[in-house]
Design a protein around this motif. Sequence first.
Motif, PDB file in Angstrom:
ATOM      1  N   SER A 168       0.832  -1.202   0.000  1.00 35.10           N
ATOM      2  CA  SER A 168       0.000   0.000   0.000  1.00 35.10           C
ATOM      3  C   SER A 168       0.868   1.255   0.000  1.00 35.10           C
ATOM      4  N   LEU A 169       1.905   1.244   0.839  1.00 36.59           N
ATOM      5  CA  LEU A 169       2.825   2.377   0.905  1.00 36.59           C
ATOM      6  C   LEU A 169       3.529   2.560  -0.429  1.00 36.59           C
ATOM      7  N   LEU A 170       3.957   1.477  -1.027  1.00 39.06           N
ATOM      8  CA  LEU A 170       4.652   1.534  -2.317  1.00 39.06           C
ATOM      9  C   LEU A 170       3.767   2.184  -3.379  1.00 39.06           C
ATOM     10  N   ILE A 171       2.538   1.677  -3.524  1.00 37.34           N
ATOM     11  CA  ILE A 171       1.638   2.212  -4.556  1.00 37.34           C
ATOM     12  C   ILE A 171       1.262   3.651  -4.235  1.00 37.34           C
ATOM     13  N   GLY A 172       1.033   3.962  -2.967  1.00 32.22           N
ATOM     14  CA  GLY A 172       0.738   5.332  -2.584  1.00 32.22           C
ATOM     15  C   GLY A 172       1.856   6.280  -2.974  1.00 32.22           C
ATOM     16  N   CYS A 173       3.113   5.862  -2.768  1.00 33.21           N
ATOM     17  CA  CYS A 173       4.258   6.704  -3.126  1.00 33.21           C
ATOM     18  C   CYS A 173       4.367   6.887  -4.633  1.00 33.21           C
ATOM     19  N   PHE A 174       4.147   5.819  -5.399  1.00 31.37           N
ATOM     20  CA  PHE A 174       4.170   5.949  -6.852  1.00 31.37           C
ATOM     21  C   PHE A 174       3.068   6.910  -7.320  1.00 31.37           C
ATOM     22  N   LEU A 175       1.900   6.774  -6.748  1.00 31.35           N
ATOM     23  CA  LEU A 175       0.789   7.666  -7.116  1.00 31.35           C
ATOM     24  C   LEU A 175       1.126   9.122  -6.802  1.00 31.35           C
ATOM     25  N   LEU A 176       1.650   9.383  -5.606  1.00 33.03           N
ATOM     26  CA  LEU A 176       2.015  10.750  -5.236  1.00 33.03           C
ATOM     27  C   LEU A 176       3.093  11.289  -6.163  1.00 33.03           C
ATOM     28  N   HIS A 177       4.067  10.470  -6.474  1.00 29.12           N
ATOM     29  CA  HIS A 177       5.164  10.874  -7.365  1.00 29.12           C
ATOM     30  C   HIS A 177       4.611  11.374  -8.703  1.00 29.12           C
ATOM     31  N   HIS A 178       3.702  10.598  -9.275  1.00 31.94           N
ATOM     32  CA  HIS A 178       3.193  10.957 -10.602  1.00 31.94           C
ATOM     33  C   HIS A 178       2.188  12.110 -10.536  1.00 31.94           C
ATOM     34  N   ILE A 179       1.414  12.187  -9.481  1.00 32.02           N
ATOM     35  CA  ILE A 179       0.489  13.319  -9.339  1.00 32.02           C
ATOM     36  C   ILE A 179       1.272  14.627  -9.318  1.00 32.02           C
ATOM     37  N   CYS A 180       2.339  14.662  -8.518  1.00 34.45           N
ATOM     38  CA  CYS A 180       3.156  15.879  -8.434  1.00 34.45           C
ATOM     39  C   CYS A 180       3.823  16.189  -9.771  1.00 34.45           C
ATOM     40  N   GLN A 181       4.286  15.164 -10.465  1.00 34.97           N
ATOM     41  CA  GLN A 181       4.891  15.374 -11.790  1.00 34.97           C
ATOM     42  C   GLN A 181       3.914  16.034 -12.748  1.00 34.97           C
ATOM     43  N   LEU A 182       2.682  15.538 -12.736  1.00 30.42           N
ATOM     44  CA  LEU A 182       1.721  15.942 -13.751  1.00 30.42           C
ATOM     45  C   LEU A 182       1.227  17.365 -13.553  1.00 30.42           C
ATOM     46  N   VAL A 183       1.352  17.889 -12.350  1.00 29.98           N
ATOM     47  CA  VAL A 183       1.002  19.292 -12.134  1.00 29.98           C
ATOM     48  C   VAL A 183       1.859  20.170 -13.040  1.00 29.98           C
ATOM     49  N   CYS A 184       3.111  19.746 -13.255  1.00 32.35           N
ATOM     50  CA  CYS A 184       4.042  20.525 -14.074  1.00 32.35           C
ATOM     51  C   CYS A 184       4.235  19.947 -15.479  1.00 32.35           C
ATOM     52  N   ASN A 185       4.002  18.665 -15.651  1.00 35.92           N
ATOM     53  CA  ASN A 185       4.336  18.008 -16.918  1.00 35.92           C
ATOM     54  C   ASN A 185       3.140  17.442 -17.680  1.00 35.92           C
ATOM     55  N   GLY A 186       1.944  17.563 -17.096  1.00 36.74           N
ATOM     56  CA  GLY A 186       0.762  17.113 -17.830  1.00 36.74           C
ATOM     57  C   GLY A 186       0.563  17.962 -19.076  1.00 36.74           C
ATOM     58  N   HIS A 187       0.169  17.345 -20.149  1.00 33.12           N
ATOM     59  CA  HIS A 187       0.020  18.036 -21.433  1.00 33.12           C
ATOM     60  C   HIS A 187      -1.389  17.795 -21.967  1.00 33.12           C
ATOM     61  N   ALA A 188      -2.030  18.851 -22.394  1.00 36.80           N
ATOM     62  CA  ALA A 188      -3.377  18.706 -22.959  1.00 36.80           C
ATOM     63  C   ALA A 188      -3.302  18.108 -24.362  1.00 36.80           C
ATOM     64  N   ILE A 189      -4.153  17.112 -24.631  1.00 35.33           N
ATOM     65  CA  ILE A 189      -4.428  16.702 -26.013  1.00 35.33           C
ATOM     66  C   ILE A 189      -5.618  17.533 -26.452  1.00 35.33           C
ATOM     67  N   THR A 190      -5.476  18.238 -27.550  1.00 36.95           N
ATOM     68  CA  THR A 190      -6.481  19.220 -27.928  1.00 36.95           C
ATOM     69  C   THR A 190      -7.102  18.921 -29.280  1.00 36.95           C
ATOM     70  N   ALA A 191      -8.279  19.475 -29.459  1.00 36.45           N
ATOM     71  CA  ALA A 191      -8.936  19.505 -30.763  1.00 36.45           C
ATOM     72  C   ALA A 191      -9.182  20.970 -31.087  1.00 36.45           C
ATOM     73  N   ILE A 192      -9.391  21.268 -32.343  1.00 33.62           N
ATOM     74  CA  ILE A 192      -9.522  22.643 -32.788  1.00 33.62           C
ATOM     75  C   ILE A 192     -10.983  23.026 -32.894  1.00 33.62           C
ATOM     76  N   LYS A 193     -11.319  24.177 -32.337  1.00 31.54           N
ATOM     77  CA  LYS A 193     -12.656  24.724 -32.478  1.00 31.54           C
ATOM     78  C   LYS A 193     -12.542  26.193 -32.849  1.00 31.54           C
ATOM     79  N   GLU A 194     -13.260  26.578 -33.876  1.00 31.75           N
ATOM     80  CA  GLU A 194     -13.192  27.954 -34.333  1.00 31.75           C
ATOM     81  C   GLU A 194     -14.243  28.781 -33.631  1.00 31.75           C
ATOM     82  N   GLY A 195     -13.804  29.842 -32.947  1.00 30.95           N
ATOM     83  CA  GLY A 195     -14.732  30.733 -32.260  1.00 30.95           C
ATOM     84  C   GLY A 195     -15.291  31.776 -33.196  1.00 30.95           C
ATOM     85  N   ASN A 196     -16.365  32.430 -32.769  1.00 31.57           N
ATOM     86  CA  ASN A 196     -16.947  33.499 -33.557  1.00 31.57           C
ATOM     87  C   ASN A 196     -16.192  34.799 -33.344  1.00 31.57           C
ATOM     88  N   SER A 197     -16.035  35.554 -34.386  1.00 37.43           N
ATOM     89  CA  SER A 197     -15.429  36.859 -34.218  1.00 37.43           C
ATOM     90  C   SER A 197     -16.421  37.765 -33.506  1.00 37.43           C
TER      91      SER A 197
END
Length: 757
Positions: free
Chosen positions: A431-460
């Motif tokens: 449990s401790l091991l998995i909790g630490c891995f989860l915390l490690h990646h959560i903290c990483q993703l705050v800075c390294n998470g990247h959006a996958i995006t689609a394009i939408k054209e707004g109105n002028s």
Amino acid sequence: MAKDNNCVRQWQEVLDKLLFSGAKANPYIEDLRTEEELIGFFMDDYYRDEILKWICEKYTVSSWKKCKDKAKSLREEGNKIFQLKDYVKCLCIYTESIKYAPVQSEELSLSLANRSAVLFRTCNYEGAIIDIEQAFSHDYPQHLSYKLHQRKAECLISLEKYSDAVTEFKLARDTLRAVKDMSDQKKAQISKSIEKAINDAMVQLTTKSKHGKLNTSNENGTMPELPVPVQGLNEDFPYASKSLSLRESKESGRHVVAVSNISVGDILFVEKPFAWVLLPENYQDRCHHCCSLFGVPVPCWECTTVLYCSESCRKDSWNEYHKWECYGGLDVIHNVGVAHLGLRVVLRAGSISELKTLKKKLEKGDANKNERYVAVYNLVTHLADMNSYDRAAYALTAVCLMLYLEHYTEYFTHNTSTTILNGVASHNDESLLIGCFLLHHICQLVCNGHAITAIKEGNSNDDNPVVDEHQIRVATAIFPSASMMNHSCDSNIINSFFGTHLIVKAYKDIQKGQEVFNCYGPHFRRMLKKQRKEHLRYQYFFECQCEDCLREDEFLERFTALLCEECNGPLPRKHFKATHVKCLTCGSNYESSALLADSLRAHYAYQKGQELMNSGSLKEALHNLQACHEIHVTCLYKSHIERRGCLDSIAKCYAELGDFANSTIFIERTLPAIEEQYGAWSIEMAHELSKLTDSMVGELNVHHGDKEAFMKKHAETMKYVQKAKEIFELHYGIWNLAVQDVAKKESYLNDMLISAV
């Protein structure tokens, strides 16, 4: 009676209670710094009990379960709408019925069969065939089977697959013979129609064979091949071009450098994410596994929460991660934001046994840095830079996800091994091991998470006439190689997507030895310096020192600036009540009241013009808008946003009056201002060029001048079209609809030229 979902506490409320007002609110939280300290502290019984109580609350309102009665009710509703021929609405309702129908039930097979009828009526023959095959695999009633075989055969006929169609028609004939509860007369009538269809298909098959090989492939809607980085893939830097090198220094940390000259448009990365999660608001439109828009959704066979574009994606999703997130788990996980991606990273990383082994290698420095997961793990977490509340909140979230896996899934029992961790084989260690891995990646993703995006054209709009091409966040992902690029508020690359693959292209020429910079969001052309610095400091923990952050003046101020009479430069107003202003170009000082009075007069003329234009009084609107423009040129900087707005409105009036020549003139006048604010290769420039060429094509269509004048205007139009096409390709890739639309315009101009010659 189940609680209303709105009555259940959100995860943020639980966090605040545990960290601020709970009985165990602890002043020593400030001293918790490492992953092990944080997870170990919050695995205390008090925190576990409070978190499990909340998870239980979420499960009491979960609506993930299949429901035969609901599926039947929806199918019957769909049948009524089918009779009304409202196929769009009918398709949605049948899909909902399929989503709620239990696996291997008659309701599921009937709903799939009914949806296949809608797809057939709307000429989606491939989709209809898929639904028919799924209906058969889920125990479709034997006495109705002939209908589906016949429908599948008709789909194959439409796809010119005559041999396969004959096979299906024969199956329809054979299964019809086995039907007992049907009059001989009706059976003979249907059988006759099937025999005729077989003969017709045989004739078509013979005819096609005589005239050459029958093409049975479906080329419509196929995607181009995945692009390849310039100079090929880098063996030492996964997913990167050979023109790049990953370096490390004390000043810049890990960073990316060009090892050869790079040109605008060169592809630098083509990277598949290690893991990604579709955002919940996109569940009804996109595949839960590959993020693509689907036409014929396939549901998870266990829950009603997610949909897929194909059976293949459904299976892959289940095997890789969804089996741990299904059965109501997503109702819990959706509350934790980017931490969901942290969970997904852990689920894709391997079994508990594999993670134990890897942890030891990481601690000893023996892990292979080129392995994909190791590259993810080695991204910075900034845990030590965070304030105590954030550290504690992320740790509690990691414990929450660990407890969910422990109590509501078979993750721990499924992954049980005899490997000893720290000399003791205990459940708490895992449990401790998995909790630490989860915390490690959560903290990483705050800075390294990247959006996958689609394009939408707004109105002028009136304030900003430039088309606002904005990216819609579809999913959140982790791209370890592309994450190595440092930030600049004026980046020299641009990101786009091919499915879930990140495509990174050069936005500027990059010389050998120069660093390759990404923009983490705050761009100097779109955000004020103060806001950029605050954003980067808060989320990424660094003080930006790029050229645009070090410059004294504020770039965006010039687009709301008054006009310098000495040099025609910008006179920015630092605040609304400023009475004296200083030119950014020549340094001249002005008392601004007269200029402000003129700009106010222009504003009133503009508003009047807009009202008249909206009411259809175009000539009167032009009179007011042109008066506004005449004042603007005396008091507002040349690239002022209001000057662009006025020019755009004048162009619209002329276009609606059919005067495309004048419309073209005024749209052309906006180009220098758009280039100054957004850049020559900006998407805003592409859309303005597209608008301009629409007007120019209109002008060519009504052109009655001599041939030489026509040829000159045609060449000018084609030049602008090709420039727009280049920019769209740079931003989106050749597979994007915007690029295809411009290509159609290019083809139309070529046809026009042929006709003229």
